[in-house]
Structures are given as C-alpha cells and as structure tokens.
Design a protein around this motif. Structure first.
Motif, PDB file in Angstrom:
ATOM      1  N   VAL A  60       0.820  -1.220   0.000  1.00 31.38           N
ATOM      2  CA  VAL A  60       0.000   0.000   0.000  1.00 31.38           C
ATOM      3  C   VAL A  60       0.854   1.270   0.000  1.00 31.38           C
ATOM      4  CG1 VAL A  60      -1.745   1.300   1.287  1.00 31.38           C
ATOM      5  CG2 VAL A  60      -1.868  -1.186   1.190  1.00 31.38           C
ATOM      6  N   LEU A  61       1.904   1.285   0.822  1.00 31.89           N
ATOM      7  CA  LEU A  61       2.674   2.526   0.971  1.00 31.89           C
ATOM      8  C   LEU A  61       4.030   2.476   0.263  1.00 31.89           C
ATOM      9  CD1 LEU A  61       2.119   3.042   4.824  1.00 31.89           C
ATOM     10  CD2 LEU A  61       0.906   4.210   2.974  1.00 31.89           C
ATOM     11  N   GLY A  62       4.396   1.294  -0.209  1.00 28.75           N
ATOM     12  CA  GLY A  62       5.694   1.182  -0.866  1.00 28.75           C
ATOM     13  C   GLY A  62       6.861   1.130   0.113  1.00 28.75           C
ATOM     14  N   MET A  63       6.577   0.909   1.389  1.00 25.93           N
ATOM     15  CA  MET A  63       7.665   0.835   2.372  1.00 25.93           C
ATOM     16  C   MET A  63       7.585  -0.490   3.108  1.00 25.93           C
ATOM     17  SD  MET A  63       7.692   4.631   4.094  1.00 25.93           S
ATOM     18  CE  MET A  63       5.968   4.847   4.456  1.00 25.93           C
ATOM     19  N   PHE A  64       8.645  -1.276   3.063  1.00 24.37           N
ATOM     20  CA  PHE A  64       8.677  -2.506   3.849  1.00 24.37           C
ATOM     21  C   PHE A  64       9.430  -2.213   5.141  1.00 24.37           C
ATOM     22  CE2 PHE A  64       9.470  -6.699   5.269  1.00 24.37           C
ATOM     23  CZ  PHE A  64       8.449  -7.473   4.719  1.00 24.37           C
ATOM     24  N   PRO A  65       8.811  -2.455   6.290  1.00 27.00           N
ATOM     25  CA  PRO A  65       9.493  -2.108   7.547  1.00 27.00           C
ATOM     26  C   PRO A  65      10.875  -2.764   7.652  1.00 27.00           C
ATOM     27  CG  PRO A  65       7.212  -2.631   7.981  1.00 27.00           C
ATOM     28  CD  PRO A  65       7.456  -2.948   6.536  1.00 27.00           C
ATOM     29  N   TYR A  66      11.850  -1.968   8.062  1.00 26.79           N
ATOM     30  CA  TYR A  66      13.196  -2.505   8.287  1.00 26.79           C
ATOM     31  C   TYR A  66      13.192  -3.330   9.565  1.00 26.79           C
ATOM     32  CZ  TYR A  66      14.222   1.351   5.090  1.00 26.79           C
ATOM     33  OH  TYR A  66      14.227   2.209   4.023  1.00 26.79           O
ATOM     34  N   ASP A  67      14.247  -4.128   9.727  1.00 30.21           N
ATOM     35  CA  ASP A  67      14.334  -4.982  10.918  1.00 30.21           C
ATOM     36  C   ASP A  67      14.198  -4.186  12.215  1.00 30.21           C
ATOM     37  OD1 ASP A  67      14.672  -6.949   9.155  1.00 30.21           O
ATOM     38  OD2 ASP A  67      16.660  -7.610   9.851  1.00 30.21           O
ATOM     39  N   VAL A  68      14.850  -3.015  12.249  1.00 28.70           N
ATOM     40  CA  VAL A  68      14.774  -2.230  13.493  1.00 28.70           C
ATOM     41  C   VAL A  68      13.344  -1.783  13.764  1.00 28.70           C
ATOM     42  CG1 VAL A  68      17.139  -1.384  13.665  1.00 28.70           C
ATOM     43  CG2 VAL A  68      15.509  -0.178  12.203  1.00 28.70           C
ATOM     44  N   GLN A  69      12.602  -1.571  12.701  1.00 25.15           N
ATOM     45  CA  GLN A  69      11.207  -1.166  12.893  1.00 25.15           C
ATOM     46  C   GLN A  69      10.377  -2.338  13.411  1.00 25.15           C
ATOM     47  OE1 GLN A  69      10.853   0.574   8.875  1.00 25.15           O
ATOM     48  NE2 GLN A  69      10.239   2.495   9.856  1.00 25.15           N
ATOM     49  N   ILE A  70      10.662  -3.521  12.892  1.00 29.95           N
ATOM     50  CA  ILE A  70       9.939  -4.702  13.399  1.00 29.95           C
ATOM     51  C   ILE A  70      10.267  -4.908  14.879  1.00 29.95           C
ATOM     52  CG2 ILE A  70       9.583  -7.191  13.132  1.00 29.95           C
ATOM     53  CD1 ILE A  70      10.226  -6.854  10.152  1.00 29.95           C
ATOM     54  N   LEU A  71      11.548  -4.733  15.215  1.00 32.38           N
ATOM     55  CA  LEU A  71      11.936  -4.838  16.634  1.00 32.38           C
ATOM     56  C   LEU A  71      11.153  -3.842  17.481  1.00 32.38           C
ATOM     57  CD1 LEU A  71      15.853  -5.079  16.576  1.00 32.38           C
ATOM     58  CD2 LEU A  71      14.235  -6.842  17.321  1.00 32.38           C
ATOM     59  N   GLY A  72      11.069  -2.609  16.979  1.00 31.34           N
ATOM     60  CA  GLY A  72      10.326  -1.569  17.686  1.00 31.34           C
ATOM     61  C   GLY A  72       8.867  -1.960  17.825  1.00 31.34           C
ATOM     62  N   GLY A  73       8.301  -2.475  16.758  1.00 34.09           N
ATOM     63  CA  GLY A  73       6.896  -2.886  16.781  1.00 34.09           C
ATOM     64  C   GLY A  73       6.646  -3.961  17.822  1.00 34.09           C
ATOM     65  N   ILE A  74       7.580  -4.917  17.912  1.00 35.60           N
ATOM     66  CA  ILE A  74       7.430  -5.982  18.911  1.00 35.60           C
ATOM     67  C   ILE A  74       7.483  -5.386  20.321  1.00 35.60           C
ATOM     68  CG2 ILE A  74       8.431  -8.115  19.837  1.00 35.60           C
ATOM     69  CD1 ILE A  74       9.606  -8.582  16.985  1.00 35.60           C
ATOM     70  N   ALA A  75       8.445  -4.488  20.512  1.00 34.29           N
ATOM     71  CA  ALA A  75       8.574  -3.852  21.835  1.00 34.29           C
ATOM     72  C   ALA A  75       7.286  -3.111  22.200  1.00 34.29           C
ATOM     73  CB  ALA A  75       9.761  -2.895  21.847  1.00 34.29           C
ATOM     74  N   LEU A  76       6.675  -2.486  21.208  1.00 32.14           N
ATOM     75  CA  LEU A  76       5.429  -1.755  21.480  1.00 32.14           C
ATOM     76  C   LEU A  76       4.306  -2.713  21.856  1.00 32.14           C
ATOM     77  CD1 LEU A  76       5.487   0.922  18.622  1.00 32.14           C
ATOM     78  CD2 LEU A  76       5.802   1.327  21.061  1.00 32.14           C
ATOM     79  N   HIS A  77       4.280  -3.851  21.148  1.00 33.29           N
ATOM     80  CA  HIS A  77       3.249  -4.828  21.502  1.00 33.29           C
ATOM     81  C   HIS A  77       3.458  -5.362  22.922  1.00 33.29           C
ATOM     82  CE1 HIS A  77       0.374  -8.073  21.387  1.00 33.29           C
ATOM     83  NE2 HIS A  77       1.336  -8.891  21.769  1.00 33.29           N
ATOM     84  N   LEU A  78       4.713  -5.495  23.301  1.00 33.18           N
ATOM     85  CA  LEU A  78       5.003  -6.020  24.636  1.00 33.18           C
ATOM     86  C   LEU A  78       4.920  -4.931  25.715  1.00 33.18           C
ATOM     87  CD1 LEU A  78       7.994  -8.387  23.755  1.00 33.18           C
ATOM     88  CD2 LEU A  78       5.582  -8.992  24.070  1.00 33.18           C
ATOM     89  N   CYS A  79       4.406  -3.770  25.300  1.00 34.76           N
ATOM     90  CA  CYS A  79       4.124  -2.677  26.241  1.00 34.76           C
ATOM     91  C   CYS A  79       5.354  -2.037  26.878  1.00 34.76           C
ATOM     92  CB  CYS A  79       3.153  -3.128  27.322  1.00 34.76           C
ATOM     93  SG  CYS A  79       1.550  -3.497  26.648  1.00 34.76           S
ATOM     94  N   TYR A  80       6.409  -1.936  26.099  1.00 37.86           N
ATOM     95  CA  TYR A  80       7.541  -1.139  26.565  1.00 37.86           C
ATOM     96  C   TYR A  80       7.419   0.276  26.034  1.00 37.86           C
ATOM     97  CZ  TYR A  80       9.755  -5.519  27.861  1.00 37.86           C
ATOM     98  OH  TYR A  80      10.036  -6.715  28.423  1.00 37.86           O
TER      99      TYR A  80
END
Ligand code: ADP
Ligand code: MG
Length: 751
Positions: free
Chosen positions: A65-85
């Motif tokens: 949709v946006l033409g941007m594939f999240p980089y690894d660091v972004q996926i790491l950040g996303g996981i941290a957000l899900h884990l409520c950090y």
C-alpha cells in the motif's frame, strides 16, 4: 544482549520467517488473513500467539500500500510496542510505520486500540497515511480530532470514532472525551468503549511534559467573586523576600506577608475557614503575578481572551483553563474583562488517564532521559532500539553569548551565509516573541521566509511541506520541533541537507534533541547548531541582580562561565519540572481513588443497577437526621423549605401530632416515598435509579470543584510549616465523605 533484547530478536526471527511465506499471497488472500486471525483469536489464541504471522501480514501490506517494507529495526520496535515497553527510536527512523504492526495486531481483537500523539496535525496525518494500510487489511480506522480545532464532534460522531478498530488522536482529545463519557446521562449516550491498547507517540512529551497540568471540564457558572480586583492590587504592593518568597515554581507569603495581609484585609486569621476565599484569591494573584508569564505561559488574544500555551509543544491549549480561578486572576493581572468563573465538574491527570489502559506502550526519539521517572510513575521500562543506519547529521557544539543581541546577530549571519548556498534553514526558538524578532531581522536582510507559531498553526502542514526545499527559510517555535517529517527537496542532499538553528536553551535537553532531529532523518545529511545566551528564558533562574550586573552593566564574563551557568540553569529547570510532576501525581492520587469509586458506581447505575429500596429509605432518614442536627433552631418556615426542596412540590397537611420536627420530616418523607411508588408502579425503580444518579453527580461535582480550590489554597501556604500533601489528603477524605454522604440521598425529585 540483555533478556529483553534477546526476546525481541527471537520474535524478529519468527516474523521474518513468516514474511517469506506471506510474500506469495495474492492481495485477496492477504486481506483474508484478517478474518482468519480474528477467528483464531475468537477460538482462544492470543495476540502473542499471532504476533509473527500478523506482523508479517502487516509488513507486506505496508509494502503493497505505501511502498515501504518495515526494516528490521522497525519490526523490533513494533514488537517492543506490543510487549508494552516504552521504545526509544531515533528521530527519523520511521516510528509512524513501526506503529502499524502492533496497531494491526491489537486492532484484530476488536477491542479499542488507540494511538495517541502530541498534536492534531500529527494525528490526522498518520490516520490518513497509515489508515490506508488498515483499510486495505479490512480494519476500520478513524481520527479523533479535526484539523480545525474549533470544530467539535458530536456524540454520535464520537461513537463512530471510538467504535473503530483503530483510532488516532491526541492526548488532549482523548482525556476530555474520557471525562465527557463519564458525564453522560444515559447509557445510550456513552460513546467510548473500555480502554484496551494504547501507543503513545512522542511519549516523553505526552507522559512527562504535558503531565503537570490536569485536564479539567468546567460546568455551570459559579457566583462571581469580587475579590480578584482587590487581591490583585494587594499583590502588586508586595516586596519579594520580604512579603513573599518564590522557590521551585511555588510562591508563598512570609510571616511578614501574612501580617501585612491581615492588616490590609482587616482580618484576624488568614487561615481560618471564614477567610478561605480571601486566602485563595491572594494565592491566585501571587501565582498570576510571580509564576506565570505572558507569551511564555499564556497569550492574550486580540479578543481579550487568555489562552494557555503548552511550553513543550509551543501550541495554544484551546479549551484548557487553569483551575480554581487562576484564569480569572491572570485576566485581572492583564486588566482584561474577567471571564465567568466556572465550577470544575470533572478532572483527570494524564498519569492517571494512561494508567487506565491495561496495555500501554509508547515511543519517542528522546525518552531514555526520563527513564527513572517513567518507571516510578507509570511502572514502564524503556528499551532502546538501535538506528538502522549510522546518523551522519553534524551536531555542532553550542555557541554561547552574553546577550541576546549578540546571539540573534550570530544566528542571522549564519542563516544568511547558508541561505546564499541554497541550503534550507529551519530556525527553532522557544518563544513566540523570538520567532517574531527573528522574522523582523530576516526581513531586514531581505530573506523571504515563513513563520510557524501558535498563531498560525492552521497552515502547519503547508509550511512543513516546504521547509526542506532549496532556498527555503522557516522560522518556528517548538511546534515544528516534534514529529514533523521534513522531506528534502531535489538537490538539497548535495548542499548538506536541512540546517536546524536553535535559538535559546529549551526547558530540557529532550526538546533540543527533538529540534535537531528534524534534520538527518533516515541517514540523510543535515546539520544543527544551538545559539544560547544569558538572556535565554531558562536563565531567569539566575536572578535579576545577577543578570543586571553582567548584561546591563556590561561586566566581563568568560565564555566558559556562561556555558556553565546556562547548563546549570537548564538542569535546575528540568529538575523542578520533575518535582512538580511528582507532586501533581501525589495530589491526584486522592482524587484518583475517589474518581474510581464514583465512575464505577455511575456506570453501574447507567447499566441499570439501582439501590435497594431499604437503603434508600435509610439514606433519606439519615439525611434528615443530619439536617436537623445542623439546624438546631429550625422554625416552621425552614422545615417547609426543606420539604419543598427535597421531598415534595406541594405541601400537604399531614395530620401528625408530633411536635418533634425530626419525626415530622421523617413521616413526611415516608409518605412522599409511598405516594411516588404508587404513582409510578413498575417505573418506580427506574425513577430511583435516575434520582440516585443525579444525587451522585451533584455530590461528585461539588467534590471535584472543592478539591480544585483546596489545592489552590493549600499550595499557597509555606512548605516549611506544614506537610501540605498530608493536609490536603486529610481534607479531601473528609470532604468526600461529606459530599457523598450528603448527596447520596434519595432526593425525591419534586412531584
Ligand atoms: P519518526 O517518527 O521516527 O521521527 P517518521 O515516522 O516521521 O519518523 O519517518 C521518517 C521518514 O522515513 C518518513 O519520510 C518515512 O516515509 C520514511 N520511512 C520510514 N520507514 C521507512 C521504510 N521502511 N522504508 C522507506 N522509508 C521509510
Ligand atoms: Mg514521529
């Protein structure tokens, strides 16, 4: 690698595996994953179970949709957000996209998932841009704010907003809506669902900088006091350190000041109950004059209104009013027409608002500095995600000047020099008046530029869009210092990227790092320089005498010394904000307990629960007892007044022989109760429920309003003499008992 990092990387590996599989899916199959996930959640799997697959689906959708594939660091950040950090990711690393993964995953639950950010512009921008991804995947998304902040949403539109799977909004809008949602009169009017998951973008700004001022909703007008004028004048006759002292953003009367006040107002004891109002107004005037400054804490509009400024974002806080008469005290100080003083009907601090979410997370480029405080107040840990590419922005050492004249001169010279090469320049100042000054100086140099401050916030998006283009000069307050994503125009990289020039020390180093962070995003080039002087706002802490010696009298001072003094001032300022926030948390903890009880009771009532009939009878009898006790010399007139106000419209003659007024009232009440019950038949319990609700609200509103005033009055007493917090807590407990006790009565609404 510590334990948390290990877990994040382990999950990253899982997500990457899933990403490979998801790539092969058609758009249709990808969208269908949403339904599959929902069903699996329904069948007992948890969001944690689904994380790898759901993140992978979201990554793929981000790309399609946006033409941007999240980089690894972004996926790491996303996981941290899900884990409520609380997640620190550098400015420009792409936190907006990072949030899509945990928002999608938690949005799948159908419970309320909210992204809160620091201002309307960002909330709308992200709801629109990231919204495309959620919509593609079949989740609904809404923005809880409007571009024009004067435009209000009605309850039905709010229902639509909060029913969406995913909501983007601001902390202010969310807080006010929470309070309003707890003021509705029937369960159909409730528009908010229970809170579930929240990501707070610019989390340090929201959780720390905005957190010292509670949200307050005002209601019916209070009888206007006539004490503002006289106390305002009184305060202008006081002498600092003789009559009053200032420390740590607090001001109070000294013993001499108290004596003087007693003489001035001809009263015996300033701290007695009868003189509560005089004391309160003196305190308000003291604070208006000595703690609050025009164009820093508030602005006076052309229409003669006082509008508060949010220091950390430089924005006007529309609809925010200082509590308990502070607003009127400022109006008096500025010689404006006093606005109607209103009773506070509901209030909450951000600390307590966000603690209501069972799952809360946050992200920011500058959050690790507030680590300890965040752990203490919110019980949240900060994790730091490394940048994807090394940062190549050049952060030059700060430049120090004695006077603001030299400081501004140097900034303008640097602007002219860089502008000649075509490099875009963004000047960020803390104060509106400074942006205006810079603008004047630029005009003198014939440099075309745009100005972005609280007065022209509406054009924010347009101004920001231009700011990274060749030859463009932008002057802004800290408004542009956070969250804005300035894209570099063609040819700008070659010129060294965006140049950020900061004017004046900000209240804390986080805000400075944010300002610098407008340049050098995603590994691009950029440069930042801060210009500071002894006349910066933070240096007022050094005291007028000191500054006069060096600035007005021109005494020599070394650059080294200036540097030390400015750094120290900023540190003191920051520490005093921390202590102010802590005290706000302490004070609110009382209200929090009370609010929890009240809102719970209220919601129960709205949902149809009601008081047992016998309890109601007990309450009105108790009430009569209290009333009689307080009005020992009750004549017939007062008694009939009580009946008319509380029991019945019409007075019926009762053939009661009792000369005892208490018994008379009780029998009267019994009769009114029976009559009503007979009249209403099976609607009686509904009627009781509504009466209870009204009584509860009346009592609670009185309590909220009283606590606001109590806090204002108590904060004006010298800290040396008493433990103010303890006194406040004790008073608050007593008044809660009193107001609930007096009002949780069955007020048989007149019939
Ligand atoms: P932050 O909020 O972390 O300061 P933003 O979310 O504003 O940063 O993003 C900064 C810039 O990086 C934006 O212009 C965005 O489009 C771009 N960006 C983010 N993630 C990616 C990505 N995975 N691929 C390409 N560009 C990206
Ligand atoms: Mg951002």
């Amino acid at each position: 690698m510590n334990k948390i990092d290990k877990r994040l990387h382990f999950l990253l590996g899982k997500v990457k595996e899933e990403c490979k599989k998801v790539k092969e899916l058609s758009d249709y199959e990808l969208k269908n994953k949403t339904l599959e996930f929902k069903e699996r959640l329904h069948n007992g799997e948890t969001t944690d179970d689904l994380l790898p697959e759901a993140f992978a689906v979201c990554c793929e959708a981000d790309y399609r949709v946006l033409g941007m594939f999240p980089y690894d660091v972004q996926i790491l950040g996303g996981i941290a957000l899900h884990l409520c950090y609380l997640c620190e990711m550098n400015t420009g690393e792409g936190k907006t996209l990072t949030a899509t993964m945990p928002m999608y995953l938690n949005g799948l639950t159908g419970k309320s998932s909210i992204l809160v950010t620091a201002n309307e512009y960002l909330a709308i921008r992200d709801a629109e841009e990231m919204g495309q991804v959620y919509k593609f995947l079949g989740l609904s998304v809404e923005a809880g704010v409007k571009r024009d902040t004067n435009e209000k949403l009605d309850n039905d539109s709010k229902k639509d907003v909060y029913n969406a799977d995913i909501v983007y909004t601001t902390h202010g809008a969310l807080g006010f809506d929470y309070l309003l949602n707890n003021l509705v009169q029937s369960k159909e009017d409730r528009f908010m669902r229970d809170f579930y998951y929240v990501i707070i973008d610019e989390a340090d700004s929201v959780l720390l900088d905005s957190a010292s001022m509670p949200l307050v909703i005002s209601g019916s007008p209070r009888v206007q006091s006539n004490l503002y004028g006289i106390t305002d004048f009184f305060v202008t006759t006081l002498v600092e350190d003789v009559h009053y002292e200032i420390e740590d953003k607090k001001v109070w009367l000294t013993n001499k000041g108290i004596e003087y006040a007693k003489r001035y107002f001809r009263i015996e004891n300033l701290y007695s109950k009868e003189n509560f109002d005089v004391l309160r107004h003196i305190v308000l005037a003291l604070r208006a004059h000595f703690l609050l400054e025009k164009d820093i804490d508030y602005v006076a509009t052309d229409e003669g209104e006082i509008v508060l400024l949010d220091k950390s974002t430089g924005r006007k806080m529309k609809g925010m009013k200082l509590r308990g008469g502070s607003h009127q005290a400022i109006e008096e100080k500025e010689h404006l027409k006093l606005s109607q003083e209103q009773r506070s009907v509901a209030s909450v601090t951000y600390q307590n608002l966000f603690n209501l979410f069972p799952k809360m997370s946050g992200m920011s480029g500058t959050i690790k500095d507030g680590k300890e405080e965040l752990l203490e107040v919110y019980n949240k840990r900060v994790v730091v995600i490394p940048p994807r590419k090394p940062m190549i922005r050049k952060d030059m050492p700060d430049k120090y000047f004695k006077t603001s004249e030299e400081q501004f001169d140097a900034v303008i010279q640097e602007t002219v020099r860089r502008h000649k090469t075509g490099q875009p320049v963004l000047l960020i100042a803390s104060l509106i008046s400074d942006t205006e000054m810079l603008s004047k100086l630029l005009v003198q140099e014939n440099i075309e530029h745009s100005v972005l401050n609280a007065n022209n916030a509406f054009w924010e998006a347009e101004i920001i869009k231009e700011a990274g283009q060749k030859n463009v000069v932008t002057v802004a307050t800290s408004m542009a210092g956070r969250g804005t994503d300035i894209h570099l125009g063609p040819g700008v990289k070659e010129l060294g990227g965006l140049c950020v020039l900061g004017i004046g020390r900000m209240s804390n180093t986080r805000d400075e790092r944010q300002a610098r962070g407008r340049a050098g995003r995603q590994g691009e080039p950029g440069v930042s320089i801060f210009y500071t002087s002894l006349e910066d706002d933070v240096c007022t802490i050094l005291g007028e005498d000191f500054l006069e010696k060096y600035i007005d009298k021109g005494r020599y001072i070394s650059k080294h010394r200036i540097k030390k003094l400015i750094n120290k001032s900023q540190k003191i300022k920051d520490e005093s904000s921390v202590s102010q926030r802590k005290s706000s948390v302490d004070y609110d903890s009382v209200m929090k307990r009370q609010r929890t009880i009240m809102y719970k009771t209220r919601n129960d009532l709205l949902d149809g629960k009601s008081l047992d009939e016998n309890v109601l009878i007990q309450i009105y009898k108790q009430n009569i007892d209290d009333y009689v006790k307080e009005n020992k010399k009750m004549d017939d007139k007062t008694m009939y007044r009580y009946i008319l106000d509380n029991l019945s419209y019409r007075l019926k003659e009762l053939s009661i022989s009792s000369a005892n007024k208490k018994d008379y009232l009780k029998q009267y009440a019994d009769m009114a109760f029976r009559d009503k019950k007979q009249l209403l038949g099976n609607r009686f319990s509904e009627y009781c429920r509504l009466c209870t609700l009204k009584a509860l609200d009346d009592g609670w509103i009185e309590e909220v309003d009283y606590l606001q005033q109590l806090q204002a009055a108590i904060s004006g007493r010298s800290t040396a003499q008493r433990n103010l917090l303890y006194e406040y807590q004790r008073e608050a407990r007593l008044s809660f008992l009193a107001s609930v006790h007096l009002h949780l009565v069955l007020r048989l609404v007149p019939f």
